[in-house]
Design a protein around this motif. Structure first.
Motif, PDB file in Angstrom:
ATOM      1  N   GLY A 187     -75.838 -42.019  50.686  1.00  0.00           N
ATOM      2  CA  GLY A 187     -74.174 -41.771  51.573  1.00  0.00           C
ATOM      3  C   GLY A 187     -74.736 -39.803  51.223  1.00  0.00           C
ATOM      4  N   MET A 188     -74.327 -39.014  51.923  1.00  0.00           N
ATOM      5  CA  MET A 188     -73.982 -37.643  51.666  1.00  0.00           C
ATOM      6  C   MET A 188     -72.423 -36.651  52.057  1.00  0.00           C
ATOM      7  SD  MET A 188     -76.317 -35.173  54.371  1.00  0.00           S
ATOM      8  CE  MET A 188     -77.174 -33.419  54.003  1.00  0.00           C
ATOM      9  N   LEU A 189     -72.369 -35.854  51.330  1.00  0.00           N
ATOM     10  CA  LEU A 189     -71.574 -35.586  51.009  1.00  0.00           C
ATOM     11  C   LEU A 189     -71.713 -33.857  51.455  1.00  0.00           C
ATOM     12  CD1 LEU A 189     -70.927 -36.048  47.095  1.00  0.00           C
ATOM     13  CD2 LEU A 189     -69.518 -37.144  49.576  1.00  0.00           C
ATOM     14  N   VAL A 190     -70.806 -33.050  52.616  1.00  0.00           N
ATOM     15  CA  VAL A 190     -70.859 -31.896  53.112  1.00  0.00           C
ATOM     16  C   VAL A 190     -70.259 -31.023  52.932  1.00  0.00           C
ATOM     17  CG1 VAL A 190     -72.878 -32.447  54.989  1.00  0.00           C
ATOM     18  CG2 VAL A 190     -70.641 -32.966  55.097  1.00  0.00           C
ATOM     19  N   TYR A 191     -69.780 -29.431  52.909  1.00  0.00           N
ATOM     20  CA  TYR A 191     -68.420 -29.035  52.191  1.00  0.00           C
ATOM     21  C   TYR A 191     -69.184 -27.662  53.002  1.00  0.00           C
ATOM     22  CZ  TYR A 191     -71.495 -26.294  48.890  1.00  0.00           C
ATOM     23  OH  TYR A 191     -72.402 -26.115  48.425  1.00  0.00           O
ATOM     24  N   LEU A 192     -67.876 -27.098  54.171  1.00  0.00           N
ATOM     25  CA  LEU A 192     -67.819 -25.545  54.207  1.00  0.00           C
ATOM     26  C   LEU A 192     -68.117 -24.697  53.445  1.00  0.00           C
ATOM     27  CD1 LEU A 192     -65.272 -25.850  56.906  1.00  0.00           C
ATOM     28  CD2 LEU A 192     -67.377 -26.091  57.673  1.00  0.00           C
ATOM     29  N   PRO A 193     -69.219 -23.826  53.354  1.00  0.00           N
ATOM     30  CA  PRO A 193     -68.653 -22.589  52.254  1.00  0.00           C
ATOM     31  C   PRO A 193     -67.699 -21.772  52.193  1.00  0.00           C
ATOM     32  CG  PRO A 193     -70.940 -22.341  54.047  1.00  0.00           C
ATOM     33  CD  PRO A 193     -69.731 -23.523  54.035  1.00  0.00           C
ATOM     34  N   ASP A 194     -67.002 -22.283  52.289  1.00  0.00           N
ATOM     35  CA  ASP A 194     -65.736 -21.440  52.525  1.00  0.00           C
ATOM     36  C   ASP A 194     -64.464 -21.016  51.019  1.00  0.00           C
ATOM     37  OD1 ASP A 194     -64.283 -23.290  52.798  1.00  0.00           O
ATOM     38  OD2 ASP A 194     -63.598 -22.836  54.805  1.00  0.00           O
ATOM     39  N   GLY A 195     -64.763 -22.433  50.637  1.00  0.00           N
ATOM     40  CA  GLY A 195     -64.418 -22.045  48.559  1.00  0.00           C
ATOM     41  C   GLY A 195     -63.247 -22.770  49.063  1.00  0.00           C
ATOM     42  N   ASP A 196     -62.382 -22.931  50.489  1.00  0.00           N
ATOM     43  CA  ASP A 196     -61.141 -23.653  50.292  1.00  0.00           C
ATOM     44  C   ASP A 196     -61.254 -25.063  50.119  1.00  0.00           C
ATOM     45  OD1 ASP A 196     -58.817 -23.813  51.567  1.00  0.00           O
ATOM     46  OD2 ASP A 196     -59.254 -24.327  53.197  1.00  0.00           O
ATOM     47  N   ALA A 197     -59.655 -24.815  48.719  1.00  0.00           N
ATOM     48  CA  ALA A 197     -59.600 -26.339  48.292  1.00  0.00           C
ATOM     49  C   ALA A 197     -58.327 -27.624  48.917  1.00  0.00           C
ATOM     50  CB  ALA A 197     -58.951 -26.057  46.802  1.00  0.00           C
ATOM     51  N   SER A 198     -58.649 -27.184  50.046  1.00  0.00           N
ATOM     52  CA  SER A 198     -57.719 -28.042  51.088  1.00  0.00           C
ATOM     53  C   SER A 198     -58.395 -29.223  51.747  1.00  0.00           C
ATOM     54  CB  SER A 198     -56.984 -27.133  52.295  1.00  0.00           C
ATOM     55  OG  SER A 198     -57.699 -26.311  52.729  1.00  0.00           O
ATOM     56  N   GLN A 199     -57.720 -30.353  52.370  1.00  0.00           N
ATOM     57  CA  GLN A 199     -59.055 -31.052  53.442  1.00  0.00           C
ATOM     58  C   GLN A 199     -59.593 -30.456  54.218  1.00  0.00           C
ATOM     59  OE1 GLN A 199     -56.294 -34.259  54.263  1.00  0.00           O
ATOM     60  NE2 GLN A 199     -58.411 -35.125  54.882  1.00  0.00           N
ATOM     61  N   PRO A 200     -60.840 -30.754  54.404  1.00  0.00           N
ATOM     62  CA  PRO A 200     -61.512 -30.311  55.391  1.00  0.00           C
ATOM     63  C   PRO A 200     -60.977 -30.567  56.828  1.00  0.00           C
ATOM     64  CG  PRO A 200     -62.947 -31.540  53.626  1.00  0.00           C
ATOM     65  CD  PRO A 200     -61.796 -31.263  53.874  1.00  0.00           C
ATOM     66  N   PRO A 201     -61.107 -29.726  57.865  1.00  0.00           N
ATOM     67  CA  PRO A 201     -60.752 -30.298  59.390  1.00  0.00           C
ATOM     68  C   PRO A 201     -60.900 -32.235  59.252  1.00  0.00           C
ATOM     69  CG  PRO A 201     -62.087 -28.108  59.428  1.00  0.00           C
ATOM     70  CD  PRO A 201     -62.448 -29.301  57.762  1.00  0.00           C
ATOM     71  N   ASP A 202     -60.970 -32.337  61.003  1.00  0.00           N
ATOM     72  CA  ASP A 202     -60.590 -33.694  61.292  1.00  0.00           C
ATOM     73  C   ASP A 202     -61.508 -33.664  61.815  1.00  0.00           C
ATOM     74  OD1 ASP A 202     -58.743 -35.668  61.540  1.00  0.00           O
ATOM     75  OD2 ASP A 202     -59.912 -35.361  64.310  1.00  0.00           O
ATOM     76  N   VAL A 203     -62.583 -34.948  62.317  1.00  0.00           N
ATOM     77  CA  VAL A 203     -63.355 -35.764  62.685  1.00  0.00           C
ATOM     78  C   VAL A 203     -63.669 -35.139  64.299  1.00  0.00           C
ATOM     79  CG1 VAL A 203     -62.653 -38.165  63.367  1.00  0.00           C
ATOM     80  CG2 VAL A 203     -65.054 -37.599  62.576  1.00  0.00           C
ATOM     81  N   ASP A 204     -63.396 -34.799  64.066  1.00  0.00           N
ATOM     82  CA  ASP A 204     -62.526 -34.264  65.926  1.00  0.00           C
ATOM     83  C   ASP A 204     -62.948 -32.956  65.756  1.00  0.00           C
ATOM     84  OD1 ASP A 204     -63.141 -37.496  66.689  1.00  0.00           O
ATOM     85  OD2 ASP A 204     -61.134 -37.235  67.099  1.00  0.00           O
ATOM     86  N   ASP A 205     -62.445 -32.145  65.017  1.00  0.00           N
ATOM     87  CA  ASP A 205     -62.717 -30.828  65.012  1.00  0.00           C
ATOM     88  C   ASP A 205     -63.839 -30.313  65.386  1.00  0.00           C
ATOM     89  OD1 ASP A 205     -63.081 -27.882  63.417  1.00  0.00           O
ATOM     90  OD2 ASP A 205     -60.889 -28.140  63.675  1.00  0.00           O
ATOM     91  N   GLU A 206     -63.632 -28.968  65.890  1.00  0.00           N
ATOM     92  CA  GLU A 206     -65.111 -28.394  66.560  1.00  0.00           C
ATOM     93  C   GLU A 206     -66.077 -28.217  65.433  1.00  0.00           C
ATOM     94  OE1 GLU A 206     -63.149 -24.036  67.261  1.00  0.00           O
ATOM     95  OE2 GLU A 206     -63.997 -24.984  69.066  1.00  0.00           O
ATOM     96  N   ALA A 207     -65.671 -27.329  63.856  1.00  0.00           N
ATOM     97  CA  ALA A 207     -66.191 -27.483  63.017  1.00  0.00           C
ATOM     98  C   ALA A 207     -67.782 -28.287  63.155  1.00  0.00           C
ATOM     99  CB  ALA A 207     -65.038 -27.568  61.995  1.00  0.00           C
ATOM    100  N   TRP A 208     -67.592 -29.440  62.868  1.00  0.00           N
ATOM    101  CA  TRP A 208     -68.539 -30.361  62.980  1.00  0.00           C
ATOM    102  C   TRP A 208     -69.286 -30.514  64.233  1.00  0.00           C
ATOM    103  CZ3 TRP A 208     -67.797 -30.486  58.185  1.00  0.00           C
ATOM    104  CH2 TRP A 208     -66.998 -30.449  57.435  1.00  0.00           C
ATOM    105  N   ASP A 209     -69.230 -29.873  65.782  1.00  0.00           N
ATOM    106  CA  ASP A 209     -69.642 -30.094  66.348  1.00  0.00           C
ATOM    107  C   ASP A 209     -71.119 -29.369  66.321  1.00  0.00           C
ATOM    108  OD1 ASP A 209     -70.658 -29.772  68.758  1.00  0.00           O
ATOM    109  OD2 ASP A 209     -70.272 -29.011  69.455  1.00  0.00           O
ATOM    110  N   LEU A 210     -72.409 -30.620  66.513  1.00  0.00           N
ATOM    111  CA  LEU A 210     -73.806 -30.102  66.795  1.00  0.00           C
ATOM    112  C   LEU A 210     -74.539 -29.864  67.592  1.00  0.00           C
ATOM    113  CD1 LEU A 210     -75.126 -32.623  63.483  1.00  0.00           C
ATOM    114  CD2 LEU A 210     -74.773 -29.925  62.779  1.00  0.00           C
ATOM    115  N   GLY A 211     -73.930 -29.912  68.532  1.00  0.00           N
ATOM    116  CA  GLY A 211     -74.199 -29.126  69.856  1.00  0.00           C
ATOM    117  C   GLY A 211     -74.899 -30.217  70.329  1.00  0.00           C
ATOM    118  N   ASP A 212     -75.083 -31.705  70.157  1.00  0.00           N
ATOM    119  CA  ASP A 212     -75.859 -32.880  70.541  1.00  0.00           C
ATOM    120  C   ASP A 212     -74.677 -33.818  70.792  1.00  0.00           C
ATOM    121  OD1 ASP A 212     -74.766 -33.613  68.641  1.00  0.00           O
ATOM    122  OD2 ASP A 212     -76.288 -34.859  66.951  1.00  0.00           O
TER     123      ASP A 212
END
Length: 507
Positions: free
Chosen positions: A130-155
């Motif tokens: 398995g793999m754990l990823v995180y946004l390097p913004d230091g935010d302690a709240s829950q990451p954005p939803d799976v459909d959020d554009e933050a997780w868009d890799l352009g593919d």
């Protein structure tokens, strides 16, 4: 599968060694966190986790576990310098782990689409679970939803299915903390936190490993519906089929009721004559039928012929009974053929007295005593006792029910096949072999005399005629067209009546 909790602990691994030409693999010697939590790192992350991809991996009791590490990027990858900002230089890499083939859990910052693709590709080369990823913004709240554009890799989301391992996003603060701990537990035993206490407590080999071990507790979302859901779906389909069928049948039956109603109004169907429904005539309408004084002059016998001429009796209006007001013969040809000779009332069988008896004439041309025919039409039947013609007002139609529609349709089908319809009549009435036999039975006594059977009224006085009818009321009931009530819906069992209400088209 959905990630629920993350637990990080510190384990002591033995250093692989060689003995007699064979390699002794590394083994887990101690769970330092479990034995002495004060001298080892531990972390439990409950919730605030977003599942990005759910590529299936086999799990034991819903737990994915392995050594936590950071994947290596290719030497000439431009992301190496960019990732250096977020990844300490002495972080735990695969080369810092025991050589034994343990399962691995990768950790990487989600910097941008290009760098994330590089980390994913590098992790595919390692035996990770398995793999754990995180946004390097230091935010302690829950990451954005799976459909959020933050997780868009352009593919177009292809990366979610390309990897053979699941990917989970954790809060930035938790990812940064894990990355810091990986930099502390990457060297030899002498450089890890609390190395002196660990050495004093467990007396490990200086070449042993102290590394971070990660356990991911996941819940597998089954794509198979539970049994109760299947039962509800089946019940829903059954209810939908029954409901749609019932609505369709009610619609068809309403059209049939309307069609039969139009035919009854036009006079094409006589419900009582068919033995379907008993009807009576409103008394107000009966009073509109004209009253006359019966007037008949018997012809004188002729020596040249013994046959009685077919001469119709003359009748006068009740309002003007004197001979001067005697009505002349202006009847239509149809009525003339219907009542050439009517010497007596068919209901009470009493003879009419010329110029004395008051009679009521029906639209069909037949005549009766007013008291007899009024009672008959208003209480027993809407049909003429002689010819069975309907006396109902023009355009009159009773309430048409589904039962009437079914019986009329069945009667029409039997008649189209040429079948003989038999109707059982209460009180011991005889079974009728056909519809016409009923009419012949009642009008044969008043039909026009045949030429070769001419007779004189004076030879057959009323008092000398035998009668098989006890009372006038019995005679009226005998003249009524029988209606078989046992075929109506009221005679059916309760469950059949209920079924006919839901499915009116069934018989």
């Amino acid at each position: 599968m959905s990630l629920q909790t993350i637990r990080n602990v510190v384990l002591l691994f033995s250093n692989p060694s060689w003995s007699d030409g064979h390699s002794n693999p590394s083994t887990i010697l101690r769970n330092i966190t479990a034995l002495s939590s004060q001298i080892a790192y531990s972390e439990d992350l409950l919730g605030n986790i977003t599942t990005l991809s759910t590529t299936s991996v086999s799990t034991a009791n819903g737990v994915i576990q392995g050594l936590l590490y950071v994947p290596d990027l290719p030497e000439h990858d431009p992301c190496r310098d960019l990732a250096g900002t977020y990844i300490p230089p002495n972080v735990t890499r695969q080369v810092n782990l025991p050589t034994t083939n343990y399962n691995l859990i990768a950790l990487a910052p989600w910097i941008n689409s290009s760098c994330t693709q590089s980390f994913l590709a590098s992790a595919r080369l390692d035996p990770i679970r398995g793999m754990l990823v995180y946004l390097p913004d230091g935010d302690a709240s829950q990451p954005p939803d799976v459909d959020d554009e933050a997780w868009d890799l352009g593919d177009g989301g292809v990366w979610k299915t390309t990897n053979r391992y699941p990917v989970y996003a954790i809060p930035g603060a938790s990812g940064k903390e894990m990355m810091e701990q990986l930099s502390l537990y990457s060297g030899d035993l002498s450089t890890v936190p609390f190395s002196n206490q660990i050495t004093t407590t467990y007396s490990p080999n200086p070449a042993d490993y102290v590394r971070v071990w990660t356990e991911l507790t996941v819940t597998t979302v089954s794509t198979t519906l539970p049994l109760w859901a299947f039962i509800l779906i089946i019940l829903g389909v059954i209810v939908a089929v029954i409901g749609s069928t019932s609505l369709l049948m009610h619609f068809v039956q309403s059209r049939r009721r309307a069609a039969l109603r139009r035919r009854v109004v036009r006079g094409e169907v006589n419900l009582e004559a068919l033995g379907i429904k008993r009807l009576i005539v409103p008394l107000d309408h009966i009073k509109t039928f004209p009253l006359f004084t019966y007037n008949y002059d018997p012809p004188l016998p002729s020596p040249a012929s013994v046959k009685l001429p077919l001469k119709k009796g003359r009748r006068s209006s009740e309002a003007s009974r004197d001979p001067a007001s005697i009505r002349t013969d202006t009847r239509t040809e149809k009525n003339v053929s219907a009542i050439n000779y009517q010497p007596a009332c068919l209901i009470c069988l009493e003879d009419f007295e010329s110029r004395k008896t008051i009679i009521r004439e029906l639209p069909c041309g037949h005549i009766y005593h007013p008291e007899c025919i009024d009672e008959f039409l208003s209480q027993l039947s809407s049909l003429c006792p002689s010819c069975k013609a309907s006396m109902l007002p023009p355009g009159y139609c009773p309430k048409i029910t589904n039962s009437i529609v079914r019986r009329e349709f069945g009667t029409r089908r039997l008649r189209s096949r040429g079948a003989i319809i038999h109707v059982d009549v209460e009180r011991g009435r005889r079974r009728l072999s056909s519809w016409s036999s009923s009419m012949r039975k009642h009008i044969c006594r008043v039909s026009s005399p045949k030429p070769d059977e001419a007779f004189d009224l004076q030879e057959y006085p009323r008092a000398g005629r035998p009668s098989t009818i006890g009372t006038t009321r019995d005679r009226m009931e005998d003249l009524v067209v029988p209606v078989d009530e046992t075929n109506s819906d009221d005679g059916r069992p309760q469950w059949k009546r209920t079924a006919l209400k839901v499915f009116p088209g069934f018989r």
